[in-house]
Motif scaffolding. Structure first.
Motif, PDB file in Angstrom:
ATOM      1  N   VAL A 112       2.663  -1.116  -6.120  1.00 13.83           N
ATOM      2  CA  VAL A 112       2.244  -0.249  -5.034  1.00 13.83           C
ATOM      3  C   VAL A 112       0.840   0.256  -5.344  1.00 13.83           C
ATOM      4  CG1 VAL A 112       2.759   1.808  -3.684  1.00 13.83           C
ATOM      5  CG2 VAL A 112       4.632   0.402  -4.597  1.00 13.83           C
ATOM      6  N   HIS A 113      -0.091   0.009  -4.430  1.00 12.23           N
ATOM      7  CA  HIS A 113      -1.490   0.387  -4.623  1.00 12.23           C
ATOM      8  C   HIS A 113      -1.818   1.670  -3.883  1.00 12.23           C
ATOM      9  CE1 HIS A 113      -2.442  -3.418  -6.541  1.00 12.23           C
ATOM     10  NE2 HIS A 113      -1.775  -4.044  -5.585  1.00 12.23           N
ATOM     11  N   THR A 170       5.856   4.650  -2.788  1.00 15.74           N
ATOM     12  CA  THR A 170       4.967   5.493  -3.578  1.00 15.74           C
ATOM     13  C   THR A 170       4.598   4.740  -4.855  1.00 15.74           C
ATOM     14  OG1 THR A 170       6.661   6.556  -4.921  1.00 15.74           O
ATOM     15  CG2 THR A 170       6.248   7.500  -2.736  1.00 15.74           C
ATOM     16  N   LEU A 171       3.614   5.284  -5.565  1.00 16.97           N
ATOM     17  CA  LEU A 171       3.185   4.633  -6.804  1.00 16.97           C
ATOM     18  C   LEU A 171       4.332   4.521  -7.791  1.00 16.97           C
ATOM     19  CD1 LEU A 171      -0.309   6.334  -7.312  1.00 16.97           C
ATOM     20  CD2 LEU A 171       0.212   4.143  -6.215  1.00 16.97           C
ATOM     21  N   ARG A 172       5.272   5.472  -7.741  1.00 14.64           N
ATOM     22  CA  ARG A 172       6.403   5.459  -8.665  1.00 14.64           C
ATOM     23  C   ARG A 172       7.415   4.356  -8.349  1.00 14.64           C
ATOM     24  NH1 ARG A 172       8.269  11.595  -8.283  1.00 14.64           N
ATOM     25  NH2 ARG A 172       7.725  11.140  -6.123  1.00 14.64           N
ATOM     26  N   ASP A 173       7.252   3.717  -7.201  1.00 11.97           N
ATOM     27  CA  ASP A 173       8.128   2.596  -6.863  1.00 11.97           C
ATOM     28  C   ASP A 173       7.664   1.286  -7.487  1.00 11.97           C
ATOM     29  OD1 ASP A 173       8.524   4.001  -3.578  1.00 11.97           O
ATOM     30  OD2 ASP A 173       9.942   4.080  -5.269  1.00 11.97           O
ATOM     31  N   ALA A 197       0.846  -1.191   0.000  1.00 17.77           N
ATOM     32  CA  ALA A 197       0.000   0.000   0.000  1.00 17.77           C
ATOM     33  C   ALA A 197       0.881   1.240   0.000  1.00 17.77           C
ATOM     34  CB  ALA A 197      -0.910   0.001   1.224  1.00 17.77           C
ATOM     35  N   GLU A 198       0.447   2.233  -0.731  1.00 19.33           N
ATOM     36  CA  GLU A 198       1.181   3.491  -0.795  1.00 19.33           C
ATOM     37  C   GLU A 198       1.384   4.060   0.610  1.00 19.33           C
ATOM     38  OE1 GLU A 198      -0.845   6.532  -3.006  1.00 19.33           O
ATOM     39  OE2 GLU A 198       1.038   7.536  -3.552  1.00 19.33           O
ATOM     40  N   GLY A 199       2.616   4.532   0.871  1.00 19.69           N
ATOM     41  CA  GLY A 199       2.923   5.101   2.178  1.00 19.69           C
ATOM     42  C   GLY A 199       3.438   4.093   3.188  1.00 19.69           C
TER      43      GLY A 199
END
Lengths: 113, 113
Positions: free
Chosen positions: B111-112, B79-82, B13-15
Motif C-alpha cells: 500500500v503506497h 492503509t499503510l498497515r495493510d 494507493a492508501e485509502g
C-alpha cells in the motif's frame, strides 16, 4: 492467556546442539499446530495436536524433530542435533472447535551457527 | 486439499480499495475459502472465510463466485498497515478450523501513500 505465546522469541544455537521451543496456546483451545517458515519462504506444516495426541505429524522433516503436548495445553517442539538448515521461524497456532480461523503466535526465530 | 493461485504481488494507493483475487478451480463442495495475512516479522493473522455466500467482517469482504472457482478479498479502504502477504487457502474442515493449513506463496500487497 489472551494470545498464543511462544518462547524464546529468539534462539541462537551451535550446530549439533539440541533445542526446545515452547508454545502456550490460548486457554481452552483443543487444537494446536506447529509450522516452520524459512527466510523468504512460505509456511510449512509440521504437526497437529488434538488434545494431547498428534493425529497428523506428517510434516516433521526428520526423526531429529519431535513434539509433545501435555495437559491439553503447553506444547514443546524439540530439535535434536541441530543443523544449519533448521534455521527458520517456528510458528505455533491454536484453535477452538467451531471458531473460525487459527490464532498464531509471533514465533521463535532459530538460528543455527 | 485444492490448490490456489494468486498473483505474486499487487500495489494499492492508501485509502483506495484493495481487491485481491484467488483462483481455486478444483475446490470441492465441502471446502471453505480462508484468507490470512502475514505482516512482516509477525505470525499469520486470520482475516475471513466463507463457503459460497459473500461474507463481510470488520476487516474485509470476501466475494466468492457462483461456481466457487474463484474469490476476491476486498479491503475497502487500504492503509499503510495493510501492507502484508495475503494467503488464500482452501480447507476441508467443515468450517471448524480443524485440519492443517497449506500456505502457498500468497500475494504481496504493498500500500503506497
Amino acid at each position: 492467556g489472551a494470545g498464543v505465546s511462544q518462547s524464546p522469541s529468539n534462539k541462537v544455537t551451535e550446530k549439533g546442539k539440541d533445542v526446545e521451543l515452547r508454545c502456550d496456546p490460548i486457554s481452552g483451545h483443543t487444537a494446536l499446530y506447529w509450522y516452520r517458515q524459512r527466510l523468504g519462504q512460505g509456511l510449512e506444516f509440521l504437526i497437529y495436536f488434538q488434545g494431547n495426541s498428534a493425529p497428523d505429524k506428517s510434516g516433521l522433516p526428520s526423526d531429529r524433530f519431535s513434539a509433545e503436548r501435555t495437559g491439553e495445553s503447553v506444547s514443546t517442539l524439540t530439535i535434536q542435533r541441530t543443523q544449519q538448515e533448521d534455521s527458520a521461524v517456528y510458528l505455533c497456532a491454536s484453535s477452538l472447535m467451531g471458531a473460525p480461523g487459527y490464532t498464531f503466535g509471533s514465533g521463535t526465530r532459530l538460528t543455527v551457527v | 486439499d485444492a490448490k490456489t493461485t494468486q498473483p505474486p504481488s499487487m500495489d494499492c494507493a492508501e485509502g483506495r480499495a484493495a481487491n485481491l483475487p484467488c483462483n481455486h478451480s478444483t475446490i470441492s463442495g465441502n471446502e471453505y475459502v480462508y484468507w490470512y495475512r502475514q505482516i512482516h516479522s509477525q505470525g499469520p493473522q486470520y482475516i475471513i472465510h466463507g463457503l459460497k455466500n459473500n461474507e463481510t467482517n470488520e476487516m474485509a469482504s470476501l466475494i466468492i463466485t457462483e461456481d466457487r472457482k474463484s474469490s476476491t478479498l476486498i479491503l475497502p479502504h487500504a492503509t499503510l498497515r495493510d501492507t502484508a502477504v495475503y494467503y488464500c487457502i482452501v480447507l476441508d474442515a467443515g468450517g471448524t478450523s480443524y485440519g492443517k493449513l497449506t500456505f502457498g506463496q500468497g500475494t504481496i500487497l504493498t500500500v503506497h501513500p
